[in-house]
Write an enzyme that holds these catalytic residues in place. Structure first.
Site, PDB file in Angstrom:
ATOM      1  CG  ASN A 196     -10.615   5.011   7.821  1.00 42.33           C
ATOM      2  OD1 ASN A 196     -10.663   4.319   8.826  1.00 42.33           O
ATOM      3  ND2 ASN A 196      -9.747   4.787   6.866  1.00 42.33           N
TER       4      ASN A 196
ATOM      5  N   GLY B 226      -8.377  -1.035   7.647  1.00 40.59           N
ATOM      6  CA  GLY B 226      -9.287  -2.116   7.246  1.00 40.59           C
ATOM      7  C   GLY B 226      -8.994  -3.415   7.987  1.00 40.59           C
TER       8      GLY B 226
ATOM      9  CG  ASN C  25      -2.008   0.925   1.314  1.00 37.56           C
ATOM     10  OD1 ASN C  25      -2.550   1.177   2.380  1.00 37.56           O
ATOM     11  ND2 ASN C  25      -2.417   1.477   0.199  1.00 37.56           N
TER      12      ASN C  25
ATOM     13  CG  ASN D 134     -12.106   2.624   3.428  1.00 38.28           C
ATOM     14  OD1 ASN D 134     -11.452   2.848   2.425  1.00 38.28           O
ATOM     15  ND2 ASN D 134     -12.252   3.518   4.405  1.00 38.28           N
TER      16      ASN D 134
ATOM     17  CD  GLU E  29      -7.265   1.556   0.868  1.00 37.23           C
ATOM     18  OE1 GLU E  29      -7.172   2.794   0.824  1.00 37.23           O
ATOM     19  OE2 GLU E  29      -6.306   0.800   1.060  1.00 37.23           O
ATOM     20  NE  ARG E  30     -13.501   7.274   2.681  1.00 36.98           N
ATOM     21  CZ  ARG E  30     -13.718   7.991   3.782  1.00 36.98           C
ATOM     22  NH1 ARG E  30     -14.937   8.434   4.036  1.00 36.98           N
ATOM     23  NH2 ARG E  30     -12.766   8.253   4.643  1.00 36.98           N
TER      24      ARG E  30
ATOM     25  CG  HIS F 161     -12.989   0.296   7.723  1.00 38.65           C
ATOM     26  ND1 HIS F 161     -12.140  -0.041   6.695  1.00 38.65           N
ATOM     27  CD2 HIS F 161     -12.388   1.295   8.411  1.00 38.65           C
ATOM     28  CE1 HIS F 161     -11.054   0.717   6.772  1.00 38.65           C
ATOM     29  NE2 HIS F 161     -11.174   1.539   7.796  1.00 38.65           N
TER      30      HIS F 161
ATOM     31  CB  CYS G  78      -6.780  -1.370   3.875  1.00 36.42           C
ATOM     32  SG  CYS G  78      -7.685  -0.022   4.639  1.00 36.42           S
TER      33      CYS G  78
ATOM     34  CB  CYS H 164      -3.903   6.543   6.205  1.00 34.82           C
ATOM     35  SG  CYS H 164      -2.895   5.578   5.131  1.00 34.82           S
ATOM     36  N   GLY H 165      -3.928   3.615   8.262  1.00 27.21           N
ATOM     37  CA  GLY H 165      -3.102   2.759   9.118  1.00 27.21           C
ATOM     38  C   GLY H 165      -1.732   2.462   8.529  1.00 27.21           C
ATOM     39  CG  ASN H 166      -1.109  -0.288   5.345  1.00 27.54           C
ATOM     40  OD1 ASN H 166      -0.771  -0.999   6.291  1.00 27.54           O
ATOM     41  ND2 ASN H 166      -1.922  -0.704   4.399  1.00 27.54           N
TER      42      ASN H 166
HETATM   43  O1  ZDP Z   1     -10.827   5.984   4.348  1.00 31.56           O
HETATM   44  C1  ZDP Z   1     -10.340   6.018   3.217  1.00 31.56           C
HETATM   45  O2  ZDP Z   1     -10.772   6.796   2.346  1.00 31.56           O
HETATM   46  C2  ZDP Z   1      -9.157   5.104   2.914  1.00 31.56           C
HETATM   47  N1  ZDP Z   1      -9.079   4.836   1.515  1.00 31.56           N
HETATM   48  C3  ZDP Z   1      -7.913   5.758   3.439  1.00 31.56           C
HETATM   49  C4  ZDP Z   1      -6.657   4.936   3.307  1.00 31.56           C
HETATM   50  C5  ZDP Z   1      -6.606   3.794   4.313  1.00 31.56           C
HETATM   51  C6  ZDP Z   1      -5.313   2.996   4.221  1.00 31.56           C
HETATM   52  N2  ZDP Z   1      -5.276   2.066   3.150  1.00 31.56           N
HETATM   53  C7  ZDP Z   1      -4.994   2.281   5.525  1.00 31.56           C
HETATM   54  O3  ZDP Z   1      -3.984   1.565   5.533  1.00 31.56           O
HETATM   55  O4  ZDP Z   1      -5.666   2.464   6.525  1.00 31.56           O
HETATM   56  C8  ZDP Z   1      -4.182   3.854   3.933  1.00 31.56           C
END
Ligand code: ZDP
Length: 293
Positions: free
Chosen positions: A173, A239, A23, A209, A227-228, A175, A236, A85-87
């Site tokens: 965010n 996620g 990612n 997501n 992913e959104r 999920h 993710c 964003c976790g990653n």
């Molecule tokens: O919430 C969103 O719109 C996600 N697409 C943000 C990115 C999340 C991510 N992939 C993660 O690792 O949590 C970077």
């Protein structure tokens, strides 16, 4: 994605490319600024894998606020902003570590649109992140699948011509998590068709997501993510946390489990004492560069 003009690329912008389980992110050091310095159109151009640098999103490192040492803002490859964003926050911690900036005892204090998040750099490229407490009420996701004040646990969602049983979790965010049955195959799932129907489902006013999960055993989950704002990604972090929380809520998993994604595995713990979710996984510097003038 439609063709974007390389004219939209931000000339002379220095950047750092990082990835966590495939990612990938373009990290922009904006500690001297208060706001992200790119328009959504410039984010889209940078993330384009043929006309730009290529990434799932752009992350800005900004000055701290609300008692935190730094702030993070993340924009998806479609130009939309995500709360967390976790990653990406593992990548940000590794960047701060590379800069030689010392953390506090328990990690870097990073302000995000999902509140304070604390990543701690460990040995072997690993970063452990205190992701905070998951939010489960309908208005916190947000979703209209149930009335405000209620949780979405094993509720029915109709999408792509069939009914799915879903559990919704906010890690800052949104999920929406679906567990596949024993005889359903994760690989056979037509993610590019099904994913967008979840992402844009009217029950999720800020989109969502979406994670499809198979429980191999109570400490071992396998998942694919749509992913959104970024589509099918290799991993993710938020996620994977949401998948573990949903698995515990549905009585399918232990509070500590390995979550396997197409790009690799994350260790997730939903601490029963503090309710905080902890995520441990790799973050790697790929290269640094400057956009051409
Ligand atoms: O919430 C969103 O719109 C996600 N697409 C943000 C990115 C999340 C991510 N992939 C993660 O690792 O949590 C970077």
């Amino acid at each position: 994605m439609s063709t974007v003009s390389s004219l939209l690329l931000p000339s002379h912008l220095p950047f750092h490319k990082y990835q966590g389980l495939g990612n990938d992110f373009i990290l922009v050091d904006s500690r001297q600024q208060l706001q992200p310095c790119l328009t959504p159109e410039q984010v889209i151009a940078l993330c384009d894998r043929r006309f730009g640098v290529g990434a799932d999103g752009v992350i800005f490192l900004l000055p701290g606020q609300a008692g935190a040492d730094f702030s993070m803002r993340l924009f998806n490859s479609d130009g939309s902003e995500a709360q967390m964003c976790g990653n990406g926050i593992r990548c940000l911690a590794r960047f701060l570590h590379h800069l030689g900036i010392p953390s506090r005892e328990d990690g870097y204090y990073i302000h995000t649109l999902a509140g304070l998040i604390v990543p701690q750099v460990q040995a072997n490229d690993l970063v452990k992140v205190d992701m905070g407490i998951p939010r489960l009420l309908a208005e916190q996701i947000p979703t209209t699948l149930v009335a405000p004040g209620q949780k979405v646990i094993q509720k029915t969602l109709t999408a792509a011509g069939r009914d799915w049983t879903v559990t919704a979790v906010s890690m800052g965010n949104p999920h929406c998590v679906t567990f596949l049955g024993d005889h359903e195959s994760l690989q056979a799932l037509d993610l590019p068709v099904v994913g967008p129907q979840f992402e844009h489902h009217p029950a999720f006013p800020e989109r969502t997501n979406t994670e499809f999960v198979q429980v191999l055993d109570p400490t071992h989950l396998q998942m694919r993510v749509w992913e959104r704002g970024a589509g099918a990604t290799l991993a993710c972090g938020t996620g994977a946390c949401a998948a573990l929380v949903a698995a515990v809520l549905e009585g399918r998993a232990e509070p500590e489990a390995r979550v396997e994604l197409p790009g690799g595995s994350l260790e997730i713990l939903w601490d029963p004492d503090t309710q905080h979710v902890f995520m441990t996984g790799p973050a790697v510097h790929v290269f640094s560069g400057t956009v051409a003038g």
